[in-house]
Motif scaffolding. Structure first.
Motif: not given
Length: 145
Positions: A16-34
């Motif tokens: 909402f303050s026009n800043q990008p969302l925080e990103t992560c690498d594929a390993g963290i993304s997979i862990s979050q999804h699992i």
């Protein structure tokens, strides 16, 4: 082609303050999804009723034979991760149960819970690297006075 993965939970103040969302690498993304797969009940997400796993059904099941229960739980997690997490192959899941006791001396009460350690292994489709995810769940609150 580069893919962007976003870190959860989303910080909507940034958005909402026009800043990008925080990103992560594929390993963290997979862990979050699992983690999301494990903590979701079948039918909980309207967009995909098959998303989730049987953890919630097995949580209230009486554990008569631990090895059979562990096998049933690991098979459910393995099936769900294989079906829902397409960035992995050769997926396997392992479960280990132990009793954890917490004593409340002032209330003269002891609480016993089942701690379930979940390990999911596999290989990343993009690179062939080994992947391991480990988490712990606490089930079956049991109290005594």
């Amino acid at each position: 082609m580069s893919t962007t993965f976003y870190k959860k939970p989303f910080d909507f103040r940034r958005l909402f303050s026009n800043q990008p969302l925080e990103t992560c690498d594929a390993g963290i993304s997979i862990s979050q999804h699992i983690e999301l797969i494990i903590f979701s009940r079948f039918g909980e997400h309207r967009f995909n009723p098959a998303f989730g796993c049987e953890v919630w059904e097995l949580d209230f099941e009486l554990i008569v034979n631990e090895s059979m229960w562990e096998d049933k739980m690991s098979q459910s997690i393995k099936r769900s991760v294989r079906a829902q997490e397409k960035r992995l192959y050769n997926v396997d899941a392992f479960i280990r149960i132990e009793d954890v006791e917490k004593v409340f001396p002032l209330r003269r009460m002891t609480e016993i819970k089942k701690k379930v350690e979940v390990t999911v292994t596999g290989k990343l489709n993009a690179t062939g690297e080994n992947y391991t995810f480990v988490t712990a769940l606490f089930l079956s609150p049991l109290s005594s006075e």
